[in-house]
Scaffold this motif. Sequence first.
Motif, PDB file in Angstrom:
ATOM      1  N   TYR A 155       0.442  -0.938   0.615  1.00 17.88           N
ATOM      2  CA  TYR A 155      -0.084  -0.240   0.136  1.00 17.88           C
ATOM      3  C   TYR A 155       0.813   1.441   0.110  1.00 17.88           C
ATOM      4  N   PRO A 156       1.858   1.348   0.999  1.00 15.35           N
ATOM      5  CA  PRO A 156       2.355   2.526   0.549  1.00 15.35           C
ATOM      6  C   PRO A 156       2.883   2.917  -0.846  1.00 15.35           C
ATOM      7  N   TYR A 157       4.039   2.307  -1.364  1.00 14.20           N
ATOM      8  CA  TYR A 157       4.365   2.091  -2.574  1.00 14.20           C
ATOM      9  C   TYR A 157       3.147   2.063  -3.530  1.00 14.20           C
ATOM     10  N   ILE A 158       1.483   1.705  -3.406  1.00 12.80           N
ATOM     11  CA  ILE A 158       0.823   2.536  -4.436  1.00 12.80           C
ATOM     12  C   ILE A 158       0.196   3.606  -4.326  1.00 12.80           C
ATOM     13  N   VAL A 159       0.481   4.029  -3.010  1.00 11.05           N
ATOM     14  CA  VAL A 159      -0.364   5.740  -3.128  1.00 11.05           C
ATOM     15  C   VAL A 159       0.434   6.299  -2.898  1.00 11.05           C
ATOM     16  N   LYS A 160       2.185   6.379  -2.600  1.00 13.30           N
ATOM     17  CA  LYS A 160       2.592   6.931  -3.612  1.00 13.30           C
ATOM     18  C   LYS A 160       3.691   7.190  -4.814  1.00 13.30           C
ATOM     19  N   ASN A 161       3.333   6.098  -5.218  1.00 18.97           N
ATOM     20  CA  ASN A 161       3.469   5.125  -7.094  1.00 18.97           C
ATOM     21  C   ASN A 161       5.131   5.612  -6.738  1.00 18.97           C
ATOM     22  N   ILE A 162       5.676   4.919  -6.303  1.00 15.38           N
ATOM     23  CA  ILE A 162       7.533   4.647  -6.465  1.00 15.38           C
ATOM     24  C   ILE A 162       7.323   3.083  -6.494  1.00 15.38           C
ATOM     25  N   LYS A 163       8.084   3.320  -6.759  1.00 12.67           N
ATOM     26  CA  LYS A 163       8.759   1.473  -7.574  1.00 12.67           C
ATOM     27  C   LYS A 163       7.681   0.817  -8.344  1.00 12.67           C
ATOM     28  N   ARG A 164       7.361   1.638  -9.024  1.00 17.36           N
ATOM     29  CA  ARG A 164       6.456   0.937 -10.238  1.00 17.36           C
ATOM     30  C   ARG A 164       6.293  -0.804 -10.567  1.00 17.36           C
ATOM     31  N   ASN A 165       7.955  -0.245 -10.904  1.00 15.48           N
ATOM     32  CA  ASN A 165       7.823  -1.896 -11.420  1.00 15.48           C
ATOM     33  C   ASN A 165       7.805  -3.182 -10.449  1.00 15.48           C
ATOM     34  N   LYS A 166       9.220  -2.649  -9.761  1.00 20.13           N
ATOM     35  CA  LYS A 166       8.150  -3.892  -8.252  1.00 20.13           C
ATOM     36  C   LYS A 166       7.210  -4.269  -8.080  1.00 20.13           C
ATOM     37  N   VAL A 167       5.988  -2.611  -7.767  1.00 15.82           N
ATOM     38  CA  VAL A 167       4.611  -3.720  -7.430  1.00 15.82           C
ATOM     39  C   VAL A 167       4.258  -3.855  -8.474  1.00 15.82           C
ATOM     40  N   ASP A 168       4.072  -3.474  -9.865  1.00 15.52           N
ATOM     41  CA  ASP A 168       3.822  -4.477 -11.043  1.00 15.52           C
ATOM     42  C   ASP A 168       4.192  -5.746 -11.122  1.00 15.52           C
ATOM     43  N   SER A 169       5.672  -5.472 -10.917  1.00 11.32           N
ATOM     44  CA  SER A 169       5.651  -7.385 -11.451  1.00 11.32           C
ATOM     45  C   SER A 169       5.115  -7.871 -10.187  1.00 11.32           C
ATOM     46  N   VAL A 170       4.750  -8.407  -8.954  1.00 12.37           N
ATOM     47  CA  VAL A 170       4.194  -8.373  -7.499  1.00 12.37           C
ATOM     48  C   VAL A 170       3.193  -9.081  -8.282  1.00 12.37           C
ATOM     49  N   PHE A 171       1.907  -8.416  -8.811  1.00 14.14           N
ATOM     50  CA  PHE A 171       1.330  -8.298  -9.150  1.00 14.14           C
ATOM     51  C   PHE A 171       0.541  -8.945 -10.603  1.00 14.14           C
ATOM     52  N   ASP A 172       1.502  -9.111 -11.286  1.00 14.74           N
ATOM     53  CA  ASP A 172       1.692  -9.722 -12.382  1.00 14.74           C
ATOM     54  C   ASP A 172       2.440 -10.870 -12.526  1.00 14.74           C
ATOM     55  N   SER A 173       2.582 -11.544 -11.837  1.00 10.73           N
ATOM     56  CA  SER A 173       3.197 -12.700 -11.113  1.00 10.73           C
ATOM     57  C   SER A 173       1.371 -12.935 -10.647  1.00 10.73           C
ATOM     58  N   LEU A 174       1.281 -12.796  -9.531  1.00 10.34           N
ATOM     59  CA  LEU A 174      -0.325 -13.234  -8.992  1.00 10.34           C
ATOM     60  C   LEU A 174      -0.884 -13.872 -10.209  1.00 10.34           C
ATOM     61  N   GLY A 175      -0.926 -12.505 -11.015  1.00  7.79           N
ATOM     62  CA  GLY A 175      -1.740 -12.535 -12.165  1.00  7.79           C
ATOM     63  C   GLY A 175      -1.904 -14.039 -12.984  1.00  7.79           C
ATOM     64  N   ALA A 176      -0.059 -13.651 -13.072  1.00  8.29           N
ATOM     65  CA  ALA A 176       0.048 -15.173 -13.806  1.00  8.29           C
ATOM     66  C   ALA A 176      -0.283 -16.859 -12.895  1.00  8.29           C
ATOM     67  N   ILE A 177       0.034 -16.517 -12.242  1.00  6.27           N
ATOM     68  CA  ILE A 177      -0.025 -17.857 -11.569  1.00  6.27           C
ATOM     69  C   ILE A 177      -2.041 -18.225 -10.992  1.00  6.27           C
ATOM     70  N   SER A 178      -2.527 -17.301 -11.389  1.00  9.91           N
ATOM     71  CA  SER A 178      -3.900 -17.475 -10.612  1.00  9.91           C
ATOM     72  C   SER A 178      -4.404 -17.307 -12.165  1.00  9.91           C
ATOM     73  N   LYS A 179      -4.608 -17.739 -13.176  1.00  5.33           N
ATOM     74  CA  LYS A 179      -4.856 -17.588 -14.742  1.00  5.33           C
ATOM     75  C   LYS A 179      -4.848 -18.593 -14.956  1.00  5.33           C
ATOM     76  N   LYS A 180      -3.042 -19.948 -14.452  1.00  6.30           N
ATOM     77  CA  LYS A 180      -2.933 -20.724 -14.665  1.00  6.30           C
ATOM     78  C   LYS A 180      -3.857 -22.165 -15.057  1.00  6.30           C
ATOM     79  N   ASN A 181      -4.801 -22.385 -16.015  1.00  9.60           N
ATOM     80  CA  ASN A 181      -5.381 -23.728 -16.548  1.00  9.60           C
ATOM     81  C   ASN A 181      -6.337 -22.786 -15.493  1.00  9.60           C
ATOM     82  N   ALA A 182      -7.027 -22.140 -15.793  1.00 13.56           N
ATOM     83  CA  ALA A 182      -7.773 -21.291 -15.449  1.00 13.56           C
ATOM     84  C   ALA A 182      -9.214 -21.213 -16.773  1.00 13.56           C
TER      85      ALA A 182
END
Length: 416
Positions: A155-182
């Motif tokens: 949340y601190p990174y999201i609201v301050k709009n910092i470390k965007r690449n790191k935040v996006d990477s974390v959520f993209d990884s979650l998305g890839a895992i969750s969509k697998k075979n879905a």
Amino acid sequence: MEVKHLNLYLQGSTCRWVSLLCVACLSFFLPESGSGQTVIRGSAPAYAGSTISIRGYHNYITYTTKVLASSPIGKDGTFELKLDEPHAEVLLLAMEYMELNFYAIEGKVYEVKIEEFDLPATHPQLIIVKGPEGDLNKLVPEFDDTLLSLTDDYYPYIVKNIKRNKVDSVFDSLGAISKKNAGSFMQVHVDYKIALVKQITNKKRISQFEKEYIIDRPVREDHITYVQFIRQYFSNYLSTLGSESHVNSLENLINTKKDVLGILDLLKADQRLANDTLRELVLLNGLYELYTAPGYREQMVLDLLDSLAAKSKIAAHVEMARNIRNSLSHLRKGTIAPDFELLDAHGVKRKLSDFEGQYVYLNFWAHTCPPCFKEIEVLIDLAEKYGNKVVFVNISLDKSETKRKQFLSGYDLHHR
């Protein structure tokens, strides 16, 4: 002073809370029902003698619903619901005045159990006893909980709009895992739940974000999560557009000319809305928002919805426009309230129309509703203060007369 404090009862009705629990036996596989028929069977002993139904949403703007199938709950507490027609995955399982979110894939069979407990010790539970492989009743809550936890962590990174690449990477990884075979529903759900977070972190890369989630994506007005994203992303879009000097003709198009095609042409200048279907969807949501917005005339908004229903070439939008119009005008300020008749505490029939010409405060309550206890206390004070000007009508949703009387015995209520 006589306090006007009337208690009415809805026979055979109750208000309860339900939590959704998917148990370990979800791994069992039930055979498909065949011919695309969806079957939901199970037991609800506490509701024996009542009716259970499956409801579907008309659309994801008004969230009004329609009954798709219904079944009596037998004396032994068992029931079976069959859906023969195509349906969306997101449904509501409804009994009396209780509604539960329920996910059902067409052509699959579900076995459920509804258990009731006395509050406040615990809540009634909808237990998925057996469901198909990849049951959305398990996958969706699990993903949503994980996403919420990650959002809290970052949340601190999201609201301050910092470390965007790191935040996006974390959520993209979650998305890839969750969509697998879905399945397709889950894939869209994951993408647009994550998009709701990423729109904050991508403010400086907005064109890339819009291309990924809006411009280059198919329009899915049939998917609840997609529509939630579009509604949030284009929230107050028309009112904001109307306040800009170079498009100040929008208010005139709505309030005076009622020109729905002119409005659509105006919106076409926005490259994000080049798609005809998306443009109409944004307009439908915008009109729904403008109905109560300052500066816009309610009747003109209703007329525009009628016009869109008549001129749209998209069948789903024709029905959506009609439903939004009906939803907005159903209990419109100044219209006559729908009448009803119930029994009061003394067994006397009472109608809402009995209080015609008076101010009436309607309060719905049940013994299983913890907030209702506080509400009743507040209403007693209000009735003492304003009882000579307002009729306070308490309507019980309880099925049990014994529990209803026990609830009322703890309060000093004056009856007319």
